[in-house]
Motif scaffolding. Sequence first.
Motif, mmCIF file in Angstrom:
data_model
loop_
_atom_site.group_PDB
_atom_site.id
_atom_site.type_symbol
_atom_site.label_atom_id
_atom_site.label_comp_id
_atom_site.label_asym_id
_atom_site.label_seq_id
_atom_site.Cartn_x
_atom_site.Cartn_y
_atom_site.Cartn_z
ATOM 1 N N ARG A 225 0.818 -1.228 0.000
ATOM 2 C CA ARG A 225 0.000 0.000 0.000
ATOM 3 C C ARG A 225 0.848 1.275 0.000
ATOM 4 O O ARG A 225 0.322 2.365 -0.145
ATOM 5 C CB ARG A 225 -0.934 -0.005 1.210
ATOM 6 C CG ARG A 225 -2.010 -1.082 1.088
ATOM 7 C CD ARG A 225 -2.857 -1.179 2.326
ATOM 8 N NE ARG A 225 -3.486 0.093 2.672
ATOM 9 C CZ ARG A 225 -4.067 0.315 3.851
ATOM 10 N NH1 ARG A 225 -4.108 -0.640 4.761
ATOM 11 N NH2 ARG A 225 -4.608 1.484 4.101
ATOM 12 N N PHE A 226 2.182 1.128 0.196
ATOM 13 C CA PHE A 226 3.050 2.306 0.121
ATOM 14 C C PHE A 226 3.114 2.800 -1.314
ATOM 15 O O PHE A 226 3.070 1.995 -2.264
ATOM 16 C CB PHE A 226 4.478 1.955 0.590
ATOM 17 C CG PHE A 226 4.687 2.141 2.073
ATOM 18 C CD1 PHE A 226 5.139 3.360 2.573
ATOM 19 C CD2 PHE A 226 4.421 1.112 2.964
ATOM 20 C CE1 PHE A 226 5.323 3.537 3.935
ATOM 21 C CE2 PHE A 226 4.607 1.275 4.324
ATOM 22 C CZ PHE A 226 5.054 2.496 4.812
ATOM 23 N N ARG A 227 3.227 4.101 -1.531
ATOM 24 C CA ARG A 227 3.445 4.606 -2.887
ATOM 25 C C ARG A 227 4.498 5.699 -2.838
ATOM 26 O O ARG A 227 4.624 6.401 -1.816
ATOM 27 C CB ARG A 227 2.139 5.109 -3.517
ATOM 28 C CG ARG A 227 1.488 6.212 -2.768
ATOM 29 C CD ARG A 227 0.113 6.544 -3.297
ATOM 30 N NE ARG A 227 -0.504 7.559 -2.444
ATOM 31 C CZ ARG A 227 -0.283 8.857 -2.569
ATOM 32 N NH1 ARG A 227 0.540 9.326 -3.493
ATOM 33 N NH2 ARG A 227 -0.858 9.719 -1.740
ATOM 34 N N VAL A 228 5.272 5.795 -3.882
ATOM 35 C CA VAL A 228 6.319 6.818 -3.945
ATOM 36 C C VAL A 228 5.689 8.072 -4.531
ATOM 37 O O VAL A 228 5.063 8.018 -5.596
ATOM 38 C CB VAL A 228 7.496 6.341 -4.830
ATOM 39 C CG1 VAL A 228 8.562 7.420 -4.933
ATOM 40 C CG2 VAL A 228 8.070 5.043 -4.265
ATOM 41 N N ARG A 229 5.801 9.189 -3.817
ATOM 42 C CA ARG A 229 5.197 10.443 -4.305
ATOM 43 C C ARG A 229 5.950 10.975 -5.523
ATOM 44 O O ARG A 229 7.160 10.817 -5.628
ATOM 45 C CB ARG A 229 5.286 11.499 -3.197
ATOM 46 C CG ARG A 229 4.148 11.411 -2.232
ATOM 47 C CD ARG A 229 3.882 12.763 -1.573
ATOM 48 N NE ARG A 229 2.906 12.584 -0.514
ATOM 49 C CZ ARG A 229 3.191 12.679 0.777
ATOM 50 N NH1 ARG A 229 4.399 12.988 1.176
ATOM 51 N NH2 ARG A 229 2.254 12.496 1.670
ATOM 52 N N ASP A 230 5.223 11.599 -6.437
ATOM 53 C CA ASP A 230 5.878 12.233 -7.614
ATOM 54 C C ASP A 230 6.728 13.397 -7.145
ATOM 55 O O ASP A 230 6.372 14.121 -6.226
ATOM 56 C CB ASP A 230 4.819 12.754 -8.584
ATOM 57 C CG ASP A 230 3.958 11.594 -9.075
ATOM 58 O OD1 ASP A 230 4.482 10.460 -9.066
ATOM 59 O OD2 ASP A 230 2.793 11.834 -9.433
#
Length: 366
Positions: free
Chosen positions: A361-366
């Motif tokens: 569920r982690f996502r890397v921010r733009d």
Amino acid sequence: MKLTLSVIKADIGSIGGHICPSERLMDSVHNHVNDQSEGLLLDYYLSYTGDDIAILMTHERGPGDEKIHKLAWDAFLAGTEAAKAEGLYGAGQDLLKEAFSGNVRGMGPAVAELEFDERPNEPFLFFAADKTDPGAYNLPLYLAFADPMNTPGLMLSPGLAAGFRFVIMDVNYTEADRVIELNAPEDLYDIATLLRDTERYVVESVWSRGSGEQAAAVSTSRLHNIAGKYTGKDDPVMLVRVQKDFPATGEILEPYAIGPYVAGCMRGSHQMPLMPVQLNSGISYFDGPPVVSCAAFAMHDGKLTEPVDVFSNPFWNTVRGHVADKAIDMRRQGFFGAAMLPMSELEYTGIMKKLETLDDRFRVRD
Ligand SMILES: O=C(COP(=O)(O)O)[C@@H](O)[C@H](O)[C@H](O)COP(=O)(O)O
């Protein structure tokens, strides 16, 4: 003929959770040992610490003897039947293999054994701990055998002057026994470097460098290495010879007044202080605290005296009070920081599965 002291212990069932074996269970183990002892044992003594039952045996057959180990294994099987018949929790928990194969090492029960020529008087101590692992003895052994601040005998007694050899095992290495031998006092800093990591490096034995005799033996099994999953803490036993060329009883016991934080307690996953308790004590607060009992014996021709319960002396009531205070303080911070073991040492796999799910569920921010 040399004499052997063997202590073999297992958790094979408990009343009310993981706290204490039943009388019927103790009786069935006792009856089995009693019935089978003739011609094999010179003497024996049975006790429990928390939910672990220990069989202490004297004989002349040497360490690792098949018949001695089988006697203990079969006694634990008999006890397991009694535990099942009473509906005890965790019946047979530490018997991790189906069939006996020559030796209980690697099968679940913990073993510590000493072989020696009996002295005209032979005092020794038998320790048993519950809700912790063998690394719990690292600090007491270091202080008792290597530190003159704890053991004045290292300065005062010619018998101790040559120092002691520590045999330390890397218990994370599962292919075979991986050990190192280090000498006190020259290798003191190296010994300390290893012993601070109680989950990986564990004192297996201590030897007098003066006489060459073995002073201490510790059980070093790691149950999760055998079972591949958490099946309870390793709950170690230890035998220590005392007096003359070894530290005095009081020098061996002194470190237990510290109540050091050790791994274990609830779900084997916390740091809690080690409480010295009386023989045959159960477990209570937070599935703990981790406890250690000690029976002192003398023996002659392999015949044991009655045990002396060293931690029943009133002195230890104050220590127990301090340890309880430390335990309650630590519990105030719940799961936070030092209260729980690092992720790599957590005994339950549930949290790892949770982390994997969260990782997705982690996502890397733009
Ligand atoms: O550490 C514990 C038991 O250790 P033990 O087997 O006595 O060495 C307990 O805290 C248990 O982990 C806890 O009571 C939960 O037990 P289960 O319900 O998973 O059997």
